[in-house]
Design an enzyme around this catalytic site. Structure first.
Site, PDB file in Angstrom:
ATOM      1  CE  LYS A  58       7.116 -54.650 -80.584  1.00  0.00           C
ATOM      2  NZ  LYS A  58       8.374 -55.098 -81.114  1.00  0.00           N
ATOM      3  CB  SER A 309      10.822 -56.072 -87.736  1.00  0.00           C
ATOM      4  OG  SER A 309      11.966 -56.687 -87.179  1.00  0.00           O
TER       5      SER A 309
HETATM    6  C1  LIG Z   1       8.873 -56.316 -81.331  1.00  0.00           C
HETATM    7  C2  LIG Z   1       9.780 -56.600 -82.448  1.00  0.00           C
HETATM    8  C3  LIG Z   1       9.727 -57.807 -83.176  1.00  0.00           C
HETATM    9  C4  LIG Z   1       8.801 -58.936 -82.804  1.00  0.00           C
HETATM   10  O1  LIG Z   1       7.445 -58.559 -82.914  1.00  0.00           O
HETATM   11  P1  LIG Z   1       6.318 -59.325 -82.120  1.00  0.00           P
HETATM   12  O2  LIG Z   1       5.055 -58.643 -82.457  1.00  0.00           O
HETATM   13  O3  LIG Z   1       6.673 -59.232 -80.659  1.00  0.00           O
HETATM   14  O4  LIG Z   1       6.372 -60.746 -82.581  1.00  0.00           O
HETATM   15  C5  LIG Z   1      10.563 -57.961 -84.264  1.00  0.00           C
HETATM   16  N1  LIG Z   1      11.437 -56.994 -84.626  1.00  0.00           N
HETATM   17  C6  LIG Z   1      11.522 -55.829 -83.957  1.00  0.00           C
HETATM   18  C7  LIG Z   1      12.507 -54.828 -84.427  1.00  0.00           C
HETATM   19  C8  LIG Z   1      10.702 -55.588 -82.852  1.00  0.00           C
HETATM   20  O5  LIG Z   1      10.806 -54.421 -82.181  1.00  0.00           O
END
Ligand SMILES: *Cc1c(COP(=O)(O)O)cnc(C)c1O
Length: 324
Positions: A58, A309
């Site tokens: 993010k 992510s």
């Molecule tokens: C926000 C987030 C997501 C999902 O991302 P989007 O852009 O909202 O689809 C996935 N994994 C983590 C760790 C996140 O913080």
């Protein structure tokens, strides 16, 4: 409040974001695991955004969006209403760019999350989840103070910034056959599709959602944004009840498909990351691996990219996942 440019982000915006983030965001490592390869009969490449600044991808979108604000807007500041990884990302990006930041959070949010946002220098304003509307509160403050509201997905430069994680992976590991990406509001997935386009890659790109929060899968099937009821899943970064319209436009046009992973499959993946790969991943961060493993897509003999992510998980909660 500065109105958000409604234009759709492009592949060129992802390339420009990569330039802007150079030397600011970490170029996160791509890990391999012989054990994971054996499990799936494929070659897996894990892009570790759990090791990104603030613990998730993010930071990429937040910094890319804030870096493009003009001087007047920078002085008035920015705000957002996420309680999770986006809030921390906005708080750090704002501090690096010397922009005042405000985060609207539920008054019962985890103390660690409020502390994290404050530790990056953001002001925290709380509200009651049961009686107040966070978006209305955010809009009012934005209007009163002239702050720019930066939502977690519905913003072209946030989406473009998120795409730089997949861009780095596709650049570093050529000839991937498949790429798996977690999906919440859809910004990361939409940005990843633009990154693929930017590199002229033909890699099949799949989104992965929690089984109990498969609004994007339903949306892709029906051709319009489907809104679901508040979902129950341990993947707290993918609790959004509907895709962002900007993200949906790109996903509907370019994605191969969306598959899902159940909560027990996410726990199994967290444990695999901890035990075999020695890396801490949060439940939402394990979606792509769990979806590749259990999503019913034949991957034998293929080269597969996995976006890990994020890694922000309360330690006591994490310990329960590992010991259950
Ligand atoms: C926000 C987030 C997501 C999902 O991302 P989007 O852009 O909202 O689809 C996935 N994994 C983590 C760790 C996140 O913080």
């Amino acid at each position: 409040m500065t109105p958000i440019a409604p234009h759709a982000p492009t592949a060129a915006d992802v390339l420009a974001a990569a330039q802007r983030l150079q030397g600011v965001a970490h170029r996160t490592p791509v890990l391999h695991s012989g054990m994971a390869d054996e499990l799936l009969g494929a070659q897996l490449f894990f892009k570790c955004e759990n090791l990104q600044r603030t613990g998730s991808f993010k930071f990429r979108g937040a910094y890319n969006a804030l870096a493009q604000l003009d001087a007047a807007q920078r002085q008035r500041g920015v705000l957002t209403f996420s309680a999770g990884n986006h809030a921390q990302a906005i708080a750090l990006a704002a501090r690096l760019l010397d922009i005042p930041a405000l985060v609207v959070m539920p008054e019962d949010a985890a103390a660690a999350k409020m502390a994290a946002a404050r530790s990056y220098g953001a002001q925290v304003v709380t509200y009651n989840r049961f009686s107040e509307d966070r978006e209305a509160i955010s809009r009012r403050i934005a209007q009163e103070r002239g702050m720019a509201l930066i939502p977690p997905s519905e913003h072209p430069q946030v989406i473009a910034g998120q795409g730089t994680a997949a861009l780095e992976l596709l650049q570093e590991v050529p000839r991937l056959h498949y790429l798996f990406v977690p999906v919440g509001g859809g910004g990361l997935f939409a940005g990843s599709l633009l990154a693929r386009q930017a590199l002229g890659s033909s890699c099949e790109t799949w989104g992965v959602e929690p089984e109990a929060a498969n609004d994007a899968q339903q949306s892709l099937r029906s051709g319009q944004i489907v809104q679901i009821a508040e979902p129950r899943t341990i993947a707290d970064g993918a609790l959004s009840t509907a895709l962002s319209p900007l993200a949906f436009a790109l996903i509907g046009q370019h994605a191969e498909g969306i598959t899902t992973a159940s909560d027990p499959q996410l726990v199994q993946a967290l444990r695999f990351f901890a035990e075999r790969m020695k890396t801490v991943v949060e439940p939402t961060g394990a979606l792509a691996f769990a979806g590749a493993r259990h999503g019913g897509i034949e991957l034998r003999g293929k080269r597969v990219g996995i976006i890990v992510s994020g890694g922000n998980v309360d330690l006591a909660r994490y310990a329960r996942f590992l010991s259950d």
